[in-house]
Design a protein around this motif. Sequence first.
Motif, PDB file in Angstrom:
ATOM      1  N   PHE A  52       0.801  -1.214   0.000  1.00 30.94           N
ATOM      2  CA  PHE A  52       0.000   0.000   0.000  1.00 30.94           C
ATOM      3  C   PHE A  52       0.835   1.266   0.000  1.00 30.94           C
ATOM      4  CE2 PHE A  52      -2.964  -3.062   2.105  1.00 30.94           C
ATOM      5  CZ  PHE A  52      -3.855  -3.126   1.051  1.00 30.94           C
ATOM      6  N   VAL A  53       2.152   1.125  -0.142  1.00 27.65           N
ATOM      7  CA  VAL A  53       3.094   2.240  -0.180  1.00 27.65           C
ATOM      8  C   VAL A  53       2.825   3.194   0.990  1.00 27.65           C
ATOM      9  CG1 VAL A  53       4.204   3.965  -1.638  1.00 27.65           C
ATOM     10  CG2 VAL A  53       3.049   2.028  -2.693  1.00 27.65           C
ATOM     11  N   ASP A  54       2.875   2.614   2.179  1.00 23.29           N
ATOM     12  CA  ASP A  54       2.619   3.364   3.403  1.00 23.29           C
ATOM     13  C   ASP A  54       3.664   2.954   4.427  1.00 23.29           C
ATOM     14  OD1 ASP A  54       1.417   4.977   5.309  1.00 23.29           O
ATOM     15  OD2 ASP A  54       0.008   3.412   5.917  1.00 23.29           O
ATOM     16  N   ALA A  55       4.248   3.931   5.090  1.00 26.85           N
ATOM     17  CA  ALA A  55       5.300   3.640   6.063  1.00 26.85           C
ATOM     18  C   ALA A  55       4.743   3.251   7.429  1.00 26.85           C
ATOM     19  CB  ALA A  55       6.212   4.844   6.216  1.00 26.85           C
ATOM     20  N   GLY A  56       3.433   3.274   7.598  1.00 22.98           N
ATOM     21  CA  GLY A  56       2.824   2.959   8.886  1.00 22.98           C
ATOM     22  C   GLY A  56       3.144   1.555   9.358  1.00 22.98           C
ATOM     23  N   GLY A  57       3.141   0.595   8.455  1.00 27.37           N
ATOM     24  CA  GLY A  57       3.459  -0.785   8.827  1.00 27.37           C
ATOM     25  C   GLY A  57       4.895  -0.936   9.281  1.00 27.37           C
ATOM     26  N   GLN A  58       5.795  -0.226   8.641  1.00 29.34           N
ATOM     27  CA  GLN A  58       7.199  -0.305   9.026  1.00 29.34           C
ATOM     28  C   GLN A  58       7.447   0.366  10.372  1.00 29.34           C
ATOM     29  OE1 GLN A  58       9.250   1.255   5.653  1.00 29.34           O
ATOM     30  NE2 GLN A  58       8.777  -0.531   4.387  1.00 29.34           N
ATOM     31  N   VAL A  59       6.724   1.416  10.664  1.00 29.03           N
ATOM     32  CA  VAL A  59       6.831   2.060  11.973  1.00 29.03           C
ATOM     33  C   VAL A  59       6.305   1.125  13.047  1.00 29.03           C
ATOM     34  CG1 VAL A  59       5.966   3.976  13.374  1.00 29.03           C
ATOM     35  CG2 VAL A  59       6.735   4.389  11.038  1.00 29.03           C
ATOM     36  N   LEU A  60       5.207   0.440  12.761  1.00 26.87           N
ATOM     37  CA  LEU A  60       4.653  -0.512  13.709  1.00 26.87           C
ATOM     38  C   LEU A  60       5.630  -1.658  13.967  1.00 26.87           C
ATOM     39  CD1 LEU A  60       2.169  -1.058  15.406  1.00 26.87           C
ATOM     40  CD2 LEU A  60       1.210  -2.325  13.500  1.00 26.87           C
ATOM     41  N   VAL A  61       6.323  -2.106  12.937  1.00 24.64           N
ATOM     42  CA  VAL A  61       7.338  -3.148  13.101  1.00 24.64           C
ATOM     43  C   VAL A  61       8.446  -2.675  14.031  1.00 24.64           C
ATOM     44  CG1 VAL A  61       9.171  -4.400  11.882  1.00 24.64           C
ATOM     45  CG2 VAL A  61       6.871  -4.369  10.959  1.00 24.64           C
ATOM     46  N   PHE A  62       8.836  -1.427  13.903  1.00 23.05           N
ATOM     47  CA  PHE A  62       9.863  -0.875  14.786  1.00 23.05           C
ATOM     48  C   PHE A  62       9.425  -0.963  16.248  1.00 23.05           C
ATOM     49  CE2 PHE A  62      11.583   2.797  17.101  1.00 23.05           C
ATOM     50  CZ  PHE A  62      12.930   2.477  17.048  1.00 23.05           C
ATOM     51  N   PHE A  63       8.179  -0.618  16.524  1.00 21.57           N
ATOM     52  CA  PHE A  63       7.680  -0.682  17.897  1.00 21.57           C
ATOM     53  C   PHE A  63       7.551  -2.130  18.382  1.00 21.57           C
ATOM     54  CE2 PHE A  63       6.092   3.654  16.904  1.00 21.57           C
ATOM     55  CZ  PHE A  63       6.834   4.318  17.868  1.00 21.57           C
ATOM     56  N   VAL A  64       7.121  -3.028  17.519  1.00 22.35           N
ATOM     57  CA  VAL A  64       7.023  -4.441  17.897  1.00 22.35           C
ATOM     58  C   VAL A  64       8.406  -4.997  18.215  1.00 22.35           C
ATOM     59  CG1 VAL A  64       6.455  -6.756  17.051  1.00 22.35           C
ATOM     60  CG2 VAL A  64       4.878  -4.878  16.658  1.00 22.35           C
ATOM     61  N   MET A  65       9.400  -4.625  17.434  1.00 24.44           N
ATOM     62  CA  MET A  65      10.765  -5.090  17.698  1.00 24.44           C
ATOM     63  C   MET A  65      11.298  -4.519  19.008  1.00 24.44           C
ATOM     64  SD  MET A  65      12.372  -5.000  13.859  1.00 24.44           S
ATOM     65  CE  MET A  65      14.010  -5.342  14.403  1.00 24.44           C
ATOM     66  N   THR A  66      10.925  -3.282  19.334  1.00 27.50           N
ATOM     67  CA  THR A  66      11.347  -2.684  20.599  1.00 27.50           C
ATOM     68  C   THR A  66      10.733  -3.422  21.777  1.00 27.50           C
ATOM     69  OG1 THR A  66      11.505  -0.539  19.494  1.00 27.50           O
ATOM     70  CG2 THR A  66      11.429  -0.536  21.895  1.00 27.50           C
TER      71      THR A  66
END
Length: 107
Positions: free
Chosen positions: A60-74
């Motif tokens: 969907f060409v949206d960075a929201g999923g990648q930001v969520l991955v960052f928080f999940v990894m944290t």
Amino acid sequence: MLTETNFLVPTSYYVLLSAILFIIGVTGVLIRRNAILIFMSVELMLNSANLVFVAFARAFVDAGGQVLVFFVMTVAAAEVAIGLALIVSIFRKMNTIDIDELHEMAG
């Protein structure tokens, strides 16, 4: 002329791979009795969810999923630090990390 878009893997392949990894993780949690292996299975399930988030973010060409991955990894990193500390503490006290034997700690 071939462009970059001709080599993209369909999102459904990522979702299928993530589902397979998640099923392996759930199976590991349900079948295994070793706390370390259960811990690894939970991490596998978190990583399968991360894979889906990144796949849909790309689709969907949206960075929201990648930001969520960052928080999940944290959160997963904090979970690893606390979880392993608890497992080491339990092992020092009980000399085992077998889940069946640890139920005797209650009471």
